[in-house]
Design an enzyme around this catalytic site. Structure first.
Site, mmCIF file in Angstrom:
data_model
loop_
_atom_site.group_PDB
_atom_site.id
_atom_site.type_symbol
_atom_site.label_atom_id
_atom_site.label_comp_id
_atom_site.label_asym_id
_atom_site.label_seq_id
_atom_site.Cartn_x
_atom_site.Cartn_y
_atom_site.Cartn_z
ATOM 1 N N GLU A 9 -9.026 -1.764 -0.932
ATOM 2 C CA GLU A 9 -8.625 -2.563 -2.094
ATOM 3 C C GLU A 9 -9.233 -3.964 -2.089
ATOM 4 O O GLU A 9 -9.686 -4.454 -3.094
ATOM 5 C CB GLU A 9 -7.090 -2.693 -2.103
ATOM 6 C CG GLU A 9 -6.464 -2.039 -3.290
ATOM 7 C CD GLU A 9 -4.944 -2.108 -3.229
ATOM 8 O OE1 GLU A 9 -4.407 -3.158 -3.594
ATOM 9 O OE2 GLU A 9 -4.314 -1.127 -2.801
ATOM 10 N N ASP A 82 -4.205 0.528 -0.506
ATOM 11 C CA ASP A 82 -2.970 0.245 0.237
ATOM 12 C C ASP A 82 -2.038 1.461 0.307
ATOM 13 O O ASP A 82 -1.990 2.273 -0.609
ATOM 14 C CB ASP A 82 -2.219 -0.931 -0.414
ATOM 15 C CG ASP A 82 -2.851 -2.262 -0.041
ATOM 16 O OD1 ASP A 82 -3.769 -2.257 0.794
ATOM 17 O OD2 ASP A 82 -2.439 -3.309 -0.582
ATOM 18 N N ASP A 84 0.893 2.406 -0.472
ATOM 19 C CA ASP A 84 2.136 2.420 -1.253
ATOM 20 C C ASP A 84 1.820 2.995 -2.628
ATOM 21 O O ASP A 84 0.688 3.368 -2.902
ATOM 22 C CB ASP A 84 2.748 1.010 -1.353
ATOM 23 C CG ASP A 84 1.764 -0.009 -1.939
ATOM 24 O OD1 ASP A 84 0.706 0.413 -2.467
ATOM 25 O OD2 ASP A 84 2.041 -1.211 -1.870
ATOM 26 N N GLU A 86 1.469 1.646 -5.495
ATOM 27 C CA GLU A 86 0.456 0.873 -6.231
ATOM 28 C C GLU A 86 -0.938 1.282 -5.729
ATOM 29 O O GLU A 86 -1.853 1.509 -6.507
ATOM 30 C CB GLU A 86 0.690 -0.623 -5.966
ATOM 31 C CG GLU A 86 0.142 -1.546 -7.019
ATOM 32 C CD GLU A 86 0.934 -1.543 -8.312
ATOM 33 O OE1 GLU A 86 0.307 -1.768 -9.353
ATOM 34 O OE2 GLU A 86 2.155 -1.303 -8.293
ATOM 35 N N TYR A 300 1.592 -3.191 7.653
ATOM 36 C CA TYR A 300 1.678 -3.369 6.194
ATOM 37 C C TYR A 300 2.927 -4.141 5.791
ATOM 38 O O TYR A 300 4.009 -3.924 6.330
ATOM 39 C CB TYR A 300 1.642 -1.997 5.498
ATOM 40 C CG TYR A 300 1.403 -2.116 4.021
ATOM 41 C CD1 TYR A 300 0.301 -2.810 3.535
ATOM 42 C CD2 TYR A 300 2.284 -1.567 3.103
ATOM 43 C CE1 TYR A 300 0.080 -2.942 2.176
ATOM 44 C CE2 TYR A 300 2.068 -1.676 1.739
ATOM 45 C CZ TYR A 300 0.964 -2.382 1.287
ATOM 46 O OH TYR A 300 0.758 -2.518 -0.068
ATOM 47 N N ARG A 302 4.563 -4.505 2.777
ATOM 48 C CA ARG A 302 5.527 -4.099 1.744
ATOM 49 C C ARG A 302 6.275 -2.878 2.235
ATOM 50 O O ARG A 302 5.769 -1.766 2.177
ATOM 51 C CB ARG A 302 4.815 -3.815 0.415
ATOM 52 C CG ARG A 302 4.248 -5.066 -0.197
ATOM 53 C CD ARG A 302 3.602 -4.875 -1.554
ATOM 54 N NE ARG A 302 3.023 -6.135 -1.988
ATOM 55 C CZ ARG A 302 1.783 -6.516 -1.696
ATOM 56 N NH1 ARG A 302 1.004 -5.720 -1.006
ATOM 57 N NH2 ARG A 302 1.325 -7.691 -2.114
ATOM 58 N N HIS A 346 6.646 3.800 5.450
ATOM 59 C CA HIS A 346 6.079 2.729 6.269
ATOM 60 C C HIS A 346 6.985 2.389 7.437
ATOM 61 O O HIS A 346 8.169 2.650 7.426
ATOM 62 C CB HIS A 346 5.912 1.455 5.435
ATOM 63 C CG HIS A 346 5.097 1.665 4.219
ATOM 64 N ND1 HIS A 346 3.932 2.385 4.245
ATOM 65 C CD2 HIS A 346 5.275 1.258 2.938
ATOM 66 C CE1 HIS A 346 3.432 2.409 3.027
ATOM 67 N NE2 HIS A 346 4.221 1.747 2.216
#
Length: 689
Positions: A9, A82, A84, A86, A300, A302, A346
């Site tokens: 990203e 990433d 997640d 998103e 990570y 989030r 996560h």
């Protein structure tokens, strides 16, 4: 020539990942999203079963062209955005925009950017998880529907430039409700009574707190009561009636989630949620460390899980054993009951390598990066350590029919506290006893220390406490806390002063209108239920179209209803009796980003402006002139004299034109009651309807 293309990203990750993969791999960055809904329209085809109309984000055409070229050359394309929802959506958009052949495209995720994690992810390459993509799409579509349908109503009824949001409007409502509670709060008086004793051979006196009678705890609520108790205790002898010794242990904290990291960084380091996330992103993507190149320092950022991988757990335990001693290593993994909303994909936020102590990397980090890394490192190490053990002593002292108590504790084994103490606990001082006390200890009574106190209103929200509340209520998710708070502050709906968040006049108007016209959008339970539904889309148990089909018709109806029935709030061009000293015209009320101000209607020839001071038809209790509504520099409301700075009268609560019948001071409004502004007086009466 490179056979494989890896797309990440952010450009910051390119160097870090390339280092681990060798010459057969080319690594490129998408720079975040490459496609999105258009800005010029809602971008959702309502007639065609709510299909989103995605377009290439402006400025991303060239980047996509170069990625397309690289993808054509490669035998395999790994999408490493990433880990997640998103990131999953960005991978899907990339696959679509680059027209990637399904056979040569794979999705990989790594929770930390380390050699082992990146290599491992390639072994476990998979297909794009369309459930996660659909969850992200649904969130985006619902947010877009709320923003693009409700905001124009606010523009029409209040002023242009305002906005509503699915999560931001609820966050604003939470702050507004707390402000109302604070404004309606009436303090209640109570007293504390301490007895001070001298113990033979001790320099320090012993202070015991009033408890009550043997069988019942008593609250002292007035001066008369405290004086009556002191009178009854005149001349009595005091003796130690009970000494209890014990132990209590304090558990090690859990490693950080996004929410707890934001809260602790706010308390301990005074960071805003936005700053915490920005720094954590840098630590996750990689920092240049002297002699080691670019190194990713944390996992990570989030996450709402406190789980730790077995490998990281084992590393932490051996590190603690080596540096602190085996007796400091926790017996078993420290776990919390996971909240039903937790997505456990996560791990918690932790250092990528526990042996990389903060002191080792200090020189390579900025001051703030270092402080945040140190906080994460200490918290993680502490989470794998033994509890702290306190030796406790509680003493009961009887005098006549009354009882006083002394509670003291001292650390017997510091455990995890040798590494980490939470910000709000550092201030709590432990009361340690002078020496061991037993029933034969002679107590020489010295004096009473009686003090008046008043109950305090609920605290104003800070960014940290708002994040905590949003998490508890199930509103928003780890990735949305910081942007939500940043948005309501940036739009000047909320002012931040000394960490506290206050409603501005603009925020009050918007919140009032949202409550009136769109009650479900600002309803905490509705929003929390919606978040649960969205999570179900993510795990594949609910179809995303069903959620949108059920949501939109109700929203559409509310918007049409509001357009028809909602009263306009006239905030602009109300003519006043204030004359412009430059050109003689009557000045008008305008609405700016900080609220109302006076402007000359002769603009642009005459550009005179001045603060608008709204009179509330109340005389100043100090000098008799008018009381006006004023604002602090940040936009928080208060009431002051129009003759400021000559007269320094000010009040956070709204004064009224009535004198207190008890003490003669001025009265203020407190919700549905009127109260004396002087807390010591304490006079209160209910307002007549």
């Amino acid at each position: 020539m490179a056979k494989y293309l890896v797309i990440v990203e952010s450009p910051a990750k390119v160097k870090t990942v390339k280092k681990f993969l060798g010459s057969n791999y080319e690594v490129a960055a998408s720079n975040g999203h490459v496609r999105d809904l258009p800005k010029s329209q809602m971008g959702i085809d309502i007639e065609n079963d709510y299909e989103p109309k995605y377009i290439t984000i402006r400025g991303k055409g060239e980047l996509l062209a170069s990625l397309r070229k690289e993808a054509k050359k490669a035998d395999k394309v790994y999408l490493a955005t990433d880990p997640d929802r998103e990131g999953e959506a960005i991978s899907w958009h990339l696959a679509t925009a680059l027209k990637l052949d399904e056979k040569k495209m794979r999705r990989i995720t790594f929770n930390e950017i380390t050699k082992s994690a990146v290599k491992e992810s390639i072994k476990h390459a998979r297909d794009i998880d369309m459930n996660l993509v659909d969850e992200q799409q649904t969130r985006r579509i619902l947010d877009r529907m709320v923003g693009y349908r409700i905001s124009p109503v606010l523009w029409k009824k209040i002023k242009r430039g305002l906005s509503a949001g699915r999560v931001q409007s609820v966050a604003l409502r939470i702050i507004a409700d707390r402000e109302e509670e604070i404004n309606a709060f009436i303090p209640e008086e109570y007293w504390s009574l301490d007895a001070v004793f001298k113990i033979p051979g001790e320099k320090k006196p012993l202070v015991a707190k009033f408890y009550g009678k043997e069988k019942e705890k008593m609250t002292i609520s007035s001066k008369e009561e405290v004086e009556k108790i002191m009178k009854e205790l005149e001349g009595v002898s005091y003796q130690v009636s009970e000494v209890k010794k014990g132990e209590r242990s304090k558990k090690a904290p859990l490693p950080f989630t996004t929410s707890t990291l934001q809260q602790e960084a706010s308390k301990a380091l005074n960071f805003s949620t936005q700053k915490t996330m920005r720094l954590a992103q840098q630590l996750y993507e990689g920092v240049d460390i002297k002699g080691q190149g670019t190194v990713a320092l944390i996992s990570y950022l989030r996450t709402d899980s406190t789980r730790i991988s077995e490998e990281a757990d084992a590393m932490a335990r051996s590190f603690i054993g080596e540096h602190y001693g085996e007796n400091y290593v926790a017996v078993q993994e420290n776990k919390q009951k996971e909240n039903k909303n937790v997505q456990d994909a996560h791990e918690a936020i932790r250092p990528t390598d526990v042996s990389r102590m903060p002191a080792i990397v200090k020189e390579s980090l900025s001051r703030d990066q270092f402080r945040l890394y140190q906080l994460i490192w200490k918290r993680f190490v502490a989470s794998r350590m033994q509890p702290a053990v306190y030796e406790t002593t509680s003493v009961k002292i009887s005098g006549g029919e009354y009882l006083f108590t002394v509670a003291a504790s001292k650390i017997k084994f510091d455990g995890f506290m040798s590494v980490y103490v939470q910000a709000d606990e550092e201030k709590a001082q432990n009361n340690t006893l002078v020496r061991s006390i037993d029933k034969d200890t002679v107590l020489d009574f010295q004096e009473f220390d009686e003090q008046q106190h008043f109950t305090q209103p609920p605290a104003h929200y800070t960014e940290a406490s708002l994040v905590k509340t949003m998490e508890e209520l199930g509103i928003g998710r780890p990735s949305t806390y910081a942007p939500t708070i940043t948005t309501i502050i940036a739009r000047r709906y909320v002012a931040k002063e000394n960490k506290n968040l206050y409603m501005t006049e603009l925020g009050e108007v918007v919140n009032q209108m949202m409550k009136e016209a769109f009650p479900s959008i600002v309803d905490v339970n509705f929003t929390a239920t919606m978040e649960d539904l969205l999570d179900k889309v993510g795990d594949g148990t609910v179809d995303w179209k069903v959620v949108v089909r059920n949501f939109y018709p109700d929203l559409d109806e509310s918007v049409k209803e509001a357009e028809k029935n909602l009263e306009e709030v006239k905030l602009e061009d109300e003519v006043t009796d204030v004359i412009c000293e430059n050109c003689g015209r009557n000045m008008v009320i305008k609405y700016g980003p900080h609220g109302r101000f006076l402007a000359c209607p002769g603009f642009p020839e005459c550009r005179n402006t001045k603060p608008y001071l709204e009179k509330i038809s109340v005389k100043c209790p100090k000098c008799g002139k008018e009381v006006v509504l004023r604002k602090t520099k940040k936009g928080r409301k208060y009431y002051g004299c129009e003759d400021n700075p000559e007269c320094d009268f000010m009040s956070w609560a709204k004064p009224i034109n009535e004198k207190c019948p008890k003490c003669g001071g001025y009265m203020v409004e407190k919700g549905n009651k009127k109260a004396c502004a002087n807390e010591q007086c304490g006079y209160v009466e209910v307002k007549e309807k």
